[in-house]
Design a protein around this motif. Structure first.
Motif, PDB file in Angstrom:
ATOM      1  N   VAL A 183       0.875  -1.172   0.000  1.00 50.98           N
ATOM      2  CA  VAL A 183       0.000   0.000   0.000  1.00 50.98           C
ATOM      3  C   VAL A 183       0.911   1.220   0.000  1.00 50.98           C
ATOM      4  O   VAL A 183       1.817   1.330   0.840  1.00 50.98           O
ATOM      5  CB  VAL A 183      -0.936   0.010   1.220  1.00 50.98           C
ATOM      6  CG1 VAL A 183      -1.867   1.213   1.186  1.00 50.98           C
ATOM      7  CG2 VAL A 183      -1.743  -1.282   1.285  1.00 50.98           C
ATOM      8  N   VAL A 184       0.674   2.134  -0.940  1.00 51.46           N
ATOM      9  CA  VAL A 184       1.533   3.315  -1.076  1.00 51.46           C
ATOM     10  C   VAL A 184       0.691   4.586  -1.094  1.00 51.46           C
ATOM     11  O   VAL A 184      -0.509   4.553  -1.381  1.00 51.46           O
ATOM     12  CB  VAL A 184       2.409   3.232  -2.348  1.00 51.46           C
ATOM     13  CG1 VAL A 184       3.361   2.043  -2.266  1.00 51.46           C
ATOM     14  CG2 VAL A 184       1.580   3.147  -3.611  1.00 51.46           C
ATOM     15  N   LEU A 185       1.355   5.692  -0.769  1.00 50.88           N
ATOM     16  CA  LEU A 185       0.662   6.985  -0.727  1.00 50.88           C
ATOM     17  C   LEU A 185       0.359   7.551  -2.110  1.00 50.88           C
ATOM     18  O   LEU A 185      -0.653   8.229  -2.299  1.00 50.88           O
ATOM     19  CB  LEU A 185       1.518   8.017   0.030  1.00 50.88           C
ATOM     20  CG  LEU A 185       1.592   7.854   1.541  1.00 50.88           C
ATOM     21  CD1 LEU A 185       2.564   8.876   2.129  1.00 50.88           C
ATOM     22  CD2 LEU A 185       0.215   8.017   2.163  1.00 50.88           C
ATOM     23  N   GLU A 186       1.238   7.307  -3.083  1.00 53.81           N
ATOM     24  CA  GLU A 186       1.074   7.892  -4.410  1.00 53.81           C
ATOM     25  C   GLU A 186      -0.190   7.349  -5.078  1.00 53.81           C
ATOM     26  O   GLU A 186      -0.506   6.166  -4.936  1.00 53.81           O
ATOM     27  CB  GLU A 186       2.283   7.559  -5.299  1.00 53.81           C
ATOM     28  CG  GLU A 186       3.555   8.280  -4.906  1.00 53.81           C
ATOM     29  CD  GLU A 186       4.263   7.641  -3.729  1.00 53.81           C
ATOM     30  OE1 GLU A 186       5.235   8.242  -3.250  1.00 53.81           O
ATOM     31  OE2 GLU A 186       3.866   6.555  -3.273  1.00 53.81           O
ATOM     32  N   PRO A 187      -0.909   8.204  -5.803  1.00 57.42           N
ATOM     33  CA  PRO A 187      -2.084   7.719  -6.544  1.00 57.42           C
ATOM     34  C   PRO A 187      -1.653   6.764  -7.658  1.00 57.42           C
ATOM     35  O   PRO A 187      -0.506   6.786  -8.114  1.00 57.42           O
ATOM     36  CB  PRO A 187      -2.722   8.977  -7.107  1.00 57.42           C
ATOM     37  CG  PRO A 187      -1.713  10.053  -6.972  1.00 57.42           C
ATOM     38  CD  PRO A 187      -0.715   9.642  -5.948  1.00 57.42           C
ATOM     39  N   ARG A 188      -2.567   5.932  -8.077  1.00 57.19           N
ATOM     40  CA  ARG A 188      -2.294   4.931  -9.111  1.00 57.19           C
ATOM     41  C   ARG A 188      -1.730   5.581 -10.371  1.00 57.19           C
ATOM     42  O   ARG A 188      -0.789   5.079 -10.990  1.00 57.19           O
ATOM     43  CB  ARG A 188      -3.571   4.148  -9.434  1.00 57.19           C
ATOM     44  CG  ARG A 188      -3.365   2.963 -10.356  1.00 57.19           C
ATOM     45  CD  ARG A 188      -4.672   2.199 -10.573  1.00 57.19           C
ATOM     46  NE  ARG A 188      -5.747   3.046 -11.025  1.00 57.19           N
ATOM     47  CZ  ARG A 188      -5.948   3.373 -12.309  1.00 57.19           C
ATOM     48  NH1 ARG A 188      -5.168   2.929 -13.239  1.00 57.19           N
ATOM     49  NH2 ARG A 188      -6.958   4.140 -12.637  1.00 57.19           N
ATOM     50  N   SER A 189      -2.279   6.719 -10.752  1.00 57.45           N
ATOM     51  CA  SER A 189      -1.805   7.411 -11.952  1.00 57.45           C
ATOM     52  C   SER A 189      -0.339   7.815 -11.824  1.00 57.45           C
ATOM     53  O   SER A 189       0.418   7.769 -12.800  1.00 57.45           O
ATOM     54  CB  SER A 189      -2.667   8.633 -12.259  1.00 57.45           C
ATOM     55  OG  SER A 189      -2.633   9.539 -11.176  1.00 57.45           O
ATOM     56  N   GLU A 190       0.085   8.200 -10.628  1.00 57.07           N
ATOM     57  CA  GLU A 190       1.486   8.577 -10.405  1.00 57.07           C
ATOM     58  C   GLU A 190       2.396   7.353 -10.469  1.00 57.07           C
ATOM     59  O   GLU A 190       3.504   7.422 -11.003  1.00 57.07           O
ATOM     60  CB  GLU A 190       1.643   9.284  -9.053  1.00 57.07           C
ATOM     61  CG  GLU A 190       3.060   9.676  -8.714  1.00 57.07           C
ATOM     62  CD  GLU A 190       3.659  10.722  -9.647  1.00 57.07           C
ATOM     63  OE1 GLU A 190       4.899  10.864  -9.625  1.00 57.07           O
ATOM     64  OE2 GLU A 190       2.922  11.384 -10.387  1.00 57.07           O
ATOM     65  N   VAL A 191       1.944   6.231  -9.932  1.00 57.50           N
ATOM     66  CA  VAL A 191       2.716   4.984 -10.018  1.00 57.50           C
ATOM     67  C   VAL A 191       2.902   4.612 -11.486  1.00 57.50           C
ATOM     68  O   VAL A 191       4.011   4.269 -11.920  1.00 57.50           O
ATOM     69  CB  VAL A 191       2.030   3.834  -9.246  1.00 57.50           C
ATOM     70  CG1 VAL A 191       2.744   2.513  -9.475  1.00 57.50           C
ATOM     71  CG2 VAL A 191       1.963   4.157  -7.754  1.00 57.50           C
ATOM     72  N   MET A 192       1.837   4.728 -12.266  1.00 63.23           N
ATOM     73  CA  MET A 192       1.919   4.419 -13.695  1.00 63.23           C
ATOM     74  C   MET A 192       2.880   5.372 -14.404  1.00 63.23           C
ATOM     75  O   MET A 192       3.698   4.944 -15.225  1.00 63.23           O
ATOM     76  CB  MET A 192       0.526   4.508 -14.336  1.00 63.23           C
ATOM     77  CG  MET A 192      -0.398   3.399 -13.902  1.00 63.23           C
ATOM     78  SD  MET A 192      -2.122   3.575 -14.454  1.00 63.23           S
ATOM     79  CE  MET A 192      -1.972   4.167 -16.092  1.00 63.23           C
ATOM     80  N   ARG A 193       2.817   6.650 -14.096  1.00 55.95           N
ATOM     81  CA  ARG A 193       3.698   7.632 -14.737  1.00 55.95           C
ATOM     82  C   ARG A 193       5.160   7.334 -14.422  1.00 55.95           C
ATOM     83  O   ARG A 193       6.015   7.342 -15.303  1.00 55.95           O
ATOM     84  CB  ARG A 193       3.357   9.055 -14.297  1.00 55.95           C
ATOM     85  CG  ARG A 193       4.167  10.118 -15.064  1.00 55.95           C
ATOM     86  CD  ARG A 193       4.087  11.481 -14.420  1.00 55.95           C
ATOM     87  NE  ARG A 193       4.641  11.515 -13.080  1.00 55.95           N
ATOM     88  CZ  ARG A 193       5.967  11.532 -12.797  1.00 55.95           C
ATOM     89  NH1 ARG A 193       6.860  11.475 -13.761  1.00 55.95           N
ATOM     90  NH2 ARG A 193       6.398  11.595 -11.552  1.00 55.95           N
ATOM     91  N   ARG A 194       5.437   7.033 -13.150  1.00 55.91           N
ATOM     92  CA  ARG A 194       6.822   6.732 -12.767  1.00 55.91           C
ATOM     93  C   ARG A 194       7.323   5.463 -13.452  1.00 55.91           C
ATOM     94  O   ARG A 194       8.483   5.398 -13.864  1.00 55.91           O
ATOM     95  CB  ARG A 194       6.934   6.594 -11.253  1.00 55.91           C
ATOM     96  CG  ARG A 194       6.768   7.915 -10.537  1.00 55.91           C
ATOM     97  CD  ARG A 194       6.946   7.785  -9.052  1.00 55.91           C
ATOM     98  NE  ARG A 194       6.582   9.025  -8.401  1.00 55.91           N
ATOM     99  CZ  ARG A 194       6.725   9.259  -7.107  1.00 55.91           C
ATOM    100  NH1 ARG A 194       7.241   8.319  -6.312  1.00 55.91           N
ATOM    101  NH2 ARG A 194       6.365  10.404  -6.589  1.00 55.91           N
ATOM    102  N   ALA A 195       6.459   4.455 -13.556  1.00 53.78           N
ATOM    103  CA  ALA A 195       6.859   3.218 -14.234  1.00 53.78           C
ATOM    104  C   ALA A 195       7.152   3.491 -15.709  1.00 53.78           C
ATOM    105  O   ALA A 195       8.152   3.010 -16.256  1.00 53.78           O
ATOM    106  CB  ALA A 195       5.778   2.152 -14.074  1.00 53.78           C
TER     107      ALA A 195
END
Length: 88
Positions: free
Chosen positions: A39-51
């Motif tokens: 479980v992470v603080l970043e929103p799903r969209s941010e995780v996708m952008r970073r990936a």
């Protein structure tokens, strides 16, 4: 590897190739191919952008001739994000 933040504020680096699912429920829950859940603080969209940014950096390093095409895509995505932000 991408850097994310656990709910307690500690930072972790995760191999984004191991992410099987990313869900918003309402916190962002990452399910890894191993079955482990994070479980992470970043929103799903941010995780996708970073990936995506990480994968683009790998491609740029492995295939220097593609750097200009990847840069154009990155610039377009940045412009689209700023347009979306200003519209909300």
């Amino acid at each position: 590897m991408i850097e994310l933040t656990r709910l307690n504020g500690s930072r972790l680096s995760i191999n984004c190739d191991l992410i099987k699912y990313a869900e918003s429920a309402p916190d962002t829950v990452l399910t890894l191919v191993t079955g482990e859940k994070l479980v992470v603080l970043e929103p799903r969209s941010e995780v996708m952008r970073r990936a995506l940014d990480y994968r683009a950096s790998v491609l740029r390093a492995a295939w220097p001739e593609a750097a200009s095409a990847l840069g154009a895509c990155s610039a377009r995505e940045t412009q689209e994000r700023s347009t979306q932000t200003s519209n909300t």
